[in-house]
Every structure is written in C-alpha cells, then in structure tokens.
Design an enzyme around this catalytic site. Structure first.
Site, mmCIF file in Angstrom:
data_model
loop_
_atom_site.group_PDB
_atom_site.id
_atom_site.type_symbol
_atom_site.label_atom_id
_atom_site.label_comp_id
_atom_site.label_asym_id
_atom_site.label_seq_id
_atom_site.Cartn_x
_atom_site.Cartn_y
_atom_site.Cartn_z
ATOM 1 N N VAL A 291 65.160 26.388 17.557
ATOM 2 C CA VAL A 291 65.392 27.337 16.565
ATOM 3 C C VAL A 291 64.239 27.320 15.516
ATOM 4 O O VAL A 291 63.649 26.365 15.223
ATOM 5 C CB VAL A 291 66.734 26.968 15.745
ATOM 6 C CG1 VAL A 291 66.890 28.073 14.686
ATOM 7 C CG2 VAL A 291 67.880 27.191 16.657
ATOM 8 N N CYS A 292 63.672 28.717 15.134
ATOM 9 C CA CYS A 292 62.879 28.603 14.127
ATOM 10 C C CYS A 292 61.440 27.974 14.609
ATOM 11 O O CYS A 292 60.881 28.209 15.691
ATOM 12 C CB CYS A 292 63.492 28.143 12.847
ATOM 13 S SG CYS A 292 62.778 28.446 11.250
ATOM 14 N N THR A 293 60.962 27.231 13.775
ATOM 15 C CA THR A 293 59.597 26.466 13.950
ATOM 16 C C THR A 293 59.745 25.348 14.732
ATOM 17 O O THR A 293 58.671 24.687 15.173
ATOM 18 C CB THR A 293 58.825 26.123 12.640
ATOM 19 O OG1 THR A 293 59.577 25.389 11.868
ATOM 20 C CG2 THR A 293 58.345 27.432 12.061
ATOM 21 N N GLY B 111 64.494 33.118 16.590
ATOM 22 C CA GLY B 111 63.824 33.424 15.477
ATOM 23 C C GLY B 111 64.356 32.226 14.408
ATOM 24 O O GLY B 111 64.802 31.393 14.528
#
Lengths: 223, 223
Positions: B102-104, B152
C-alpha cells in the site's frame, strides 16, 4: 501559525482499529493539531483487528480536548458499564468545543448523557438503539446537531474528519489532506450500506453477526 | 471452515497508520484470516499519526505469510536502508502466495528486488520513482501483475483489501465485509487524486510536502 487544537480519542479494549485510525490519520495532518489517545490505563489496548495500540495518556492526565472523539467497536458494550470511562467523557465533554463519535462510539456519548434530545447516527446495525440513550436516529453518514457530530460505521470516520477539518481550517486545507491520503475511493461494490447492498448480504450479515451484537449492546444499555 | 490464510504486515517506524490499519481491518474479518505484524524488534512502532502500535512478532519469529503486505509512510526512506527489513521481505516473499503493498510500501518491495519488470503503483506523489526499482508505473488505484498487487496512496488499502478478499473468498464474503465496515464513501471533495483535484491544491501540497519527500525517497533509492 495555526491555532492549536487538541484532539482526544477515548480508547478502550475491543476498539475498532479503523474507527480510531481513520479520523486520527486525517486530523493528525490538520495544521495545529495535537492528538492524544486516552484510556483507563497506559497498558496496550487490544483492538478488534488482532493488534494493540498504546494510549498516550490515562484518563487522569489527558489534556482537555477541543475535539473529543469516541470511536466504536465490540468493546463498547463493556465500556458502557465502566464508570471511569463514562466519567472521563462527561468531564471532557464539558470543556470540548466539539463532541464527536464514530460508529458505536455514539453509545458511549449517549451513556454519558450527551445525546439526550439530539439527532445522531451510528453503525447501521445499531441505529434502532439510539432512542435508548435519548437520541433521535437521523439519516446521513455524518449527523451534526449543534456541537455534537456523530458518524456512521467504521469508514465514515474519514468523511467525518475531512468535513470537520473543512469547517475548522477551510476547504483548501481539508482538500489538501484528502489529496495527501489519496482518498479517491473506488469500493469494489456499491453495497457499503444496507440501502444499497443486496438484501441477502445484509440479512446474512445480520444473522451471523449483528443481531447478536445489537442484542448485546441493547442489554448493556438497559443494564 | 475456511482455509487458514496468514497475512503478515511489515512494520517499521514512521509507518502511515492508515496504510496498515485499513487493509488490516478488512482482512481481519476474512474467514480463516490470521494476522501478524512483524518488525525488527518487538518495541512499539511509532506511526506517523502520533500513536504507537505493537508488533506481534519480530522478523525472526514471524510466521510465513500467505499474503505479505507492506504499508508505506515517511519511514520508508529509512527502512529502505535497513538490511534486516529488506532481507525479511525477500525471505517472506519467496514463500508468499501474494506479495502486496500500500502506498510507498511499494519501494520496500522494490528494494527487495520484487518489482523488476512489473507493473506497479504507489502514492501519486511518488509514481515517477517506480522505475528506480525496475517497475513500470501503471494507472489505477490497484495494480495487479501476477501475484504482485500494489495499491495507491493510504486509503487505497481499503479498496485493495476488499478486492483481494473477493478474489480469495468470493464476492459475497467481500461484500459482507464492505457492508460491515460501512464502506459507502462520501468524501467531501472530488479531489482525492491529482487527476481530479484543483491544480492549486495539488501544486501547493507538492510544494509544502511532497517535492521534498519525493526527493528524500529518491536519494534513499539511489543510496
């Protein structure tokens, strides 16, 4: 510099981790925000998700909230019967500018006498119990009545927090936070609320989980 | 009885609490799910929101994941440089059915050599850095390439988890969990992604936060 705003979350065993984390994540990025998580003791709080979070304060040393936020969870039915928790909410609410809840946290506000005659909401499976704390069930994912803001189940805490940030810091600040947390939702199904879910899904979930959970909450509220 | 599925989250200081909590909340309700949060040490992990969560395991004693999930956060730039974290991901990924971020968190998978030649996504402010770990940036809030699923920024973990649950347990099970967490989003603004946010909001946020954050990530990836 933005004016400081102290946000205090009430924490208790069996809290729904996302009820707490969703508004905490958004509010933590609000300019001037200072967050605290207060519990009866400083011991780790077991959430409903298999993890544990650490309170930052106990009820005795928590700062006075500008925004008091009470998350929900299956632990609410026990917390309702805990005088220290209820006394903490009564004391904090007396000095708070905003008194708020996510999900079944509304029943803790209610037991603290804060929802009498107020329009309010909670998780969809429990709305019929709101009159037991003197509240009037109102439609909407977020319900405001004066300085009391109640939000629906679990994920509604995101919409609630962003809405409150817009009120306190303006739309541009809230929109920047929504963009920072990439809140551009694309849920895989339309049915995140019984008004839109297939009846079989809602009925099955009630039979498996929520009929018993609501009965347990009702017993706690009448107890 | 549903087949047991072990879900292991990699935890590190400076994790974005919602990156972790959103999928944990949804996946914890999946029939047969067993969740673990693994970190270098069992000490509390400070999140980006002013709170701390407790790992359930250290890297040495964590169970083998069926689903490995790596959240993001500003701590990723430091975690990239931590050999114990990267070795843990390499070891876990070798035995996992699903490798996810998830995310970075995508950049931790990338540093572990898991995204080479793969289509992937991350938080919108960092997508241009994906080629530094050999990945091909792909549009979409959730990107699947074989058994690798990247999501994202931050809140996308909800959509990711529900989509994965539908894959593993069927649509009815996923829809019930979406309904249980009342994921019927009503964001106050349309602009949760730069494609839809006013340019001034995106540009302001990049100038205040993400230009520096992305530069820090780039330095870590090139370091």
């Amino acid at each position: 510099m933005s004016e400081a705003v102290t946000i205090v979350f009430a924490l208790f065993p069996g809290i729904t981790q996302l009820d707490f984390t969703a508004p905490a994540q958004a509010l933590s990025r609000m300019p001037g925000a200072r967050l605290a998580g207060a519990a009866a003791k400083l011991d780790p709080i077991a959430t409903d998700s298999g993890f544990a979070i650490l309170p930052t304060h106990d009820f005795g040393d928590a700062p006075q909230a500008d925004i008091l936020c009470v998350p929900g969870g299956h632990g609410v039915a026990d917390a309702i019967a805990d005088p220290a928790t209820i006394e903490f909410l009564i004391r904090q609410a007396a000095g708070a500018a905003w008194i708020t809840s996510v999900c079944t946290g509304a029943f803790l506000l209610g037991r603290a006498g804060l929802l009498g005659g107020k329009r309010a909401t909670t998780h969809w499976a429990y709305t019929q119990l709101l009159p037991l704390v003197g509240a009037e069930p109102a439609p909407g994912r977020i319900v405001e009545d004066g300085n009391i803001v109640t939000a629906g189940g679990v994920t509604s805490g995101l919409d609630f927090a962003l809405t409150l940030i817009a009120r306190l810091r303006g739309e541009a600040a809230a929109q920047a936070i929504q963009l920072a947390i990439e809140y551009d939702p694309a849920p895989p199904f339309a049915g995140g609320h019984p008004d839109r879910a297939p009846a079989a899904v809602t009925d099955g979930l009630k039979a498996r989980v929520y009929d018993a959970a609501a009965a347990r909450m009702e017993a706690a509220l009448r107890g």
